[in-house]
Design an enzyme around this catalytic site. Sequence first.
Site, PDB file in Angstrom:
ATOM      1  CB  CYS A 108      -0.909   0.013   1.227  1.00  0.00           C
ATOM      2  SG  CYS A 108      -1.999  -1.423   1.345  1.00  0.00           S
TER       3      CYS A 108
ATOM      4  CG  ASP B  60       1.574   5.477   5.374  1.00  0.00           C
ATOM      5  OD1 ASP B  60       2.393   4.682   5.863  1.00  0.00           O
ATOM      6  OD2 ASP B  60       1.291   6.571   5.898  1.00  0.00           O
ATOM      7  N   GLY B  61       2.683   1.976   4.094  1.00  0.00           N
ATOM      8  CA  GLY B  61       2.704   0.663   4.724  1.00  0.00           C
ATOM      9  C   GLY B  61       2.370   0.674   6.191  1.00  0.00           C
TER      10      GLY B  61
END
Length: 271
Positions: free
Chosen positions: A67, A69-70
């Site tokens: 994604c 923003d992990g």
Amino acid sequence: INFPQPHETLVSLYHLQKQHSDGSFFLDSDWHHLLDQMLRGAYYIQSILTSASVAGELKGGVALIDCPDGRQESAALSSLVQIMVDPFARTIWGFEVLVEKEWASMGYPFSTTLAHSNDDWFRSQGGSALFILWLDAVHQLLHAQPSMFEFDEKLLLAVGRHIFSCRFGNFLADTDHDREKFLIPDRTISLWAFVNSQRQNYLNHNFNQEQGHNGFLYQAENSATGERDGFEESMQKLRFWTGYHERMNNLNLVSSMHKEVSDGWFSSCRS
């Protein structure tokens, strides 16, 4: 996967509190739409991991979650998938481990996203209600299949309460590094220690140990028999989480998230 973005969750929660505070027209709310997105995204991955052959035997699969923003979307998605596929994650201890492993230890920025040092959460830089949306999604799964969870709604309510109360160190600061830097583990106690000290208060009396400790939350659909797993039926029954959202609205969440209240449900994070 079409998955909720952190910034839009806060706007959706604001409108939920303003326009659907008593649960009216919940199905038309943006919050309901984001719940639907989150649950369908997790179910899609579960369907890959638990895919079955024509004969109905578990075939399995591999999924890589990547994604933007992990620390946020990946945390929400991977932890919700684990709730669906791992019976351990649906136990009290397993849920505690899941939150610590996928959220806190992976660097979910609790302090920033929940605006612990800002009096106006809804206008704060980096504010997000993604973790609350995730709690709500778990609540929906619990409501749909109560016999599969060792804990009941009270555990989710306790977590949802104390991410703001700042009485426990689990949700202070943004990373493990910062928590160690500010000696938070030494200066605070863990929410899980509090929960485990009164574990019986969070037990689900509808829990079926044999059923809950074995199997996926939604079994793979059997293409040979046409048997469905019940997921779509559950999605048609998404409900307003009265126990959490009405309580937050009664505390005037929209006006001031960190305003102290007489019953102590929230307390200032800067005291």
